[in-house]
Motif scaffolding. Structure first.
Motif, PDB file in Angstrom:
ATOM      1  N   HIS A   1      38.357  -0.834  61.487  1.00  0.00           N
ATOM      2  CA  HIS A   1      39.663  -0.338  61.049  1.00  0.00           C
ATOM      3  C   HIS A   1      40.651  -1.473  60.775  1.00  0.00           C
ATOM      4  O   HIS A   1      41.723  -1.233  60.207  1.00  0.00           O
ATOM      5  CB  HIS A   1      40.258   0.591  62.106  1.00  0.00           C
ATOM      6  CG  HIS A   1      39.464   1.842  62.320  1.00  0.00           C
ATOM      7  ND1 HIS A   1      39.428   2.856  61.388  1.00  0.00           N
ATOM      8  CD2 HIS A   1      38.676   2.232  63.355  1.00  0.00           C
ATOM      9  CE1 HIS A   1      38.643   3.841  61.850  1.00  0.00           C
ATOM     10  NE2 HIS A   1      38.176   3.468  63.031  1.00  0.00           N
TER      11      HIS A   1
ATOM     12  N   ARG B   1      44.251  -1.441  58.926  1.00  0.00           N
ATOM     13  CA  ARG B   1      45.442  -1.529  59.766  1.00  0.00           C
ATOM     14  C   ARG B   1      46.377  -2.622  59.269  1.00  0.00           C
ATOM     15  O   ARG B   1      47.603  -2.442  59.234  1.00  0.00           O
ATOM     16  CB  ARG B   1      45.045  -1.777  61.219  1.00  0.00           C
ATOM     17  CG  ARG B   1      46.231  -1.771  62.174  1.00  0.00           C
ATOM     18  CD  ARG B   1      45.779  -1.704  63.601  1.00  0.00           C
ATOM     19  NE  ARG B   1      45.101  -0.443  63.890  1.00  0.00           N
ATOM     20  CZ  ARG B   1      44.512  -0.154  65.044  1.00  0.00           C
ATOM     21  NH1 ARG B   1      44.517  -1.055  66.028  1.00  0.00           N
ATOM     22  NH2 ARG B   1      43.941   1.006  65.239  1.00  0.00           N
TER      23      ARG B   1
ATOM     24  N   HIS C   1      48.104  -1.340  56.395  1.00  0.00           N
ATOM     25  CA  HIS C   1      49.082  -0.342  56.821  1.00  0.00           C
ATOM     26  C   HIS C   1      50.350  -1.041  57.315  1.00  0.00           C
ATOM     27  O   HIS C   1      51.474  -0.608  57.012  1.00  0.00           O
ATOM     28  CB  HIS C   1      48.475   0.525  57.923  1.00  0.00           C
ATOM     29  CG  HIS C   1      49.136   1.853  58.070  1.00  0.00           C
ATOM     30  ND1 HIS C   1      48.539   2.924  58.676  1.00  0.00           N
ATOM     31  CD2 HIS C   1      50.370   2.306  57.700  1.00  0.00           C
ATOM     32  CE1 HIS C   1      49.363   3.960  58.681  1.00  0.00           C
ATOM     33  NE2 HIS C   1      50.475   3.597  58.099  1.00  0.00           N
TER      34      HIS C   1
ATOM     35  N   LEU D   1      55.125   8.348  61.404  1.00  0.00           N
ATOM     36  CA  LEU D   1      53.697   8.069  61.569  1.00  0.00           C
ATOM     37  C   LEU D   1      52.975   9.219  62.266  1.00  0.00           C
ATOM     38  O   LEU D   1      53.528   9.866  63.165  1.00  0.00           O
ATOM     39  CB  LEU D   1      53.503   6.797  62.395  1.00  0.00           C
ATOM     40  CG  LEU D   1      53.707   5.472  61.662  1.00  0.00           C
ATOM     41  CD1 LEU D   1      53.670   4.332  62.676  1.00  0.00           C
ATOM     42  CD2 LEU D   1      52.658   5.261  60.579  1.00  0.00           C
TER      43      LEU D   1
ATOM     44  N   HIS E   1      48.278   6.807  64.600  1.00  0.00           N
ATOM     45  CA  HIS E   1      48.765   5.474  64.245  1.00  0.00           C
ATOM     46  C   HIS E   1      49.902   4.998  65.145  1.00  0.00           C
ATOM     47  O   HIS E   1      50.167   3.799  65.212  1.00  0.00           O
ATOM     48  CB  HIS E   1      49.258   5.459  62.796  1.00  0.00           C
ATOM     49  CG  HIS E   1      48.202   5.766  61.791  1.00  0.00           C
ATOM     50  ND1 HIS E   1      47.045   5.028  61.671  1.00  0.00           N
ATOM     51  CD2 HIS E   1      48.131   6.753  60.855  1.00  0.00           C
ATOM     52  CE1 HIS E   1      46.305   5.527  60.699  1.00  0.00           C
ATOM     53  NE2 HIS E   1      46.930   6.581  60.197  1.00  0.00           N
TER      54      HIS E   1
ATOM     55  N   ALA F   1      51.089   1.007  66.280  1.00  0.00           N
ATOM     56  CA  ALA F   1      52.282   0.579  65.549  1.00  0.00           C
ATOM     57  C   ALA F   1      53.430   0.269  66.498  1.00  0.00           C
ATOM     58  O   ALA F   1      54.167  -0.716  66.309  1.00  0.00           O
ATOM     59  CB  ALA F   1      52.693   1.643  64.535  1.00  0.00           C
TER      60      ALA F   1
END
Length: 204
Positions: free
Chosen positions: A4, A8, A11, A25, A29, A33
């Motif tokens: 991922h 990420r 993102h 979000l 997530h 974050a």
């Protein structure tokens, strides 16, 4: 390697340029974050004279500089996007957003921005000015500062400019590309160079 991780990192980049997405979000997530933001903000507060309240988003590529007597104070729920530049003294009330590549310098007297105000991409807000004495070179002119005050629930449009000494009233709108050189009343809509009143939010 975490499969991922590339997604990420992308993102994070997306959030940096569009920080409003951070506040919405999805649950899957939110944990990573929020941890990422805590680390980002903790580092910034350790190396600069910057205060950050709870619930903020700060893009890692934002450039925020404060020093004793020129602090940057960021209220709760604020968002500062990628490549924004802030040099104190600056005080942001709650829920202010500073979008990508906006540039704010508080000069000696500072910039204050009221709650729920939006500063769009590329806006330039400088609370200082240089003299124009023809007997002196531009580089040797004295610098003056009166400060800038922006009220609550104000929208400063993309690439707008606000010059030193200006007060912008609550609920006002500064159009894209306008250059504000004089005070703006509450609820006024201003546009042009120099900015002129073209409407009132209450009349729309």
């Amino acid at each position: 390697m975490d499969a991922h991780l590339p997604f990420r990192e992308q993102h994070k980049l997306r959030l940096g340029w569009m920080p409003w997405l951070y506040f919405n979000l999805k649950e899957r997530h939110r944990a990573w974050a929020e941890l990422w933001q805590r680390e980002t903000q903790r580092h910034l507060m350790a190396v600069e004279t910057v205060e950050i309240a709870e619930g903020c988003f700060i893009a890692p590529s934002a450039r925020i500089f404060g020093e004793p007597g020129r602090a940057v104070v960021i209220g709760s729920g604020c968002a500062i996007a990628a490549e924004a530049f802030l040099h104190g003294p600056i005080t942001l009330a709650a829920n202010v957003s500073i979008n990508a590549r906006a540039s704010l310098d508080g000069g000696a007297k500072g910039i204050t921005i009221g709650r729920d105000t939006r500063i769009a991409a590329g806006a330039v807000i400088y609370a200082f000015d240089h003299g124009l004495d023809p007997e002196r070179s531009i580089r040797s002119q004295p610098v003056t500062s009166k400060g800038i005050n922006i009220g609550e629930d104000v929208w400063v449009g993309a690439n707008a400019g606000i010059t030193d000494g200006v007060t912008i009233g609550d609920h006002a709108v500064v159009a894209m590309g306008a250059v504000v050189t004089r005070d703006v009343p509450d609820y006024a809509i201003v546009a042009g160079v120099p900015a002129q009143i073209i409407g009132d939010r209450r009349a729309r």
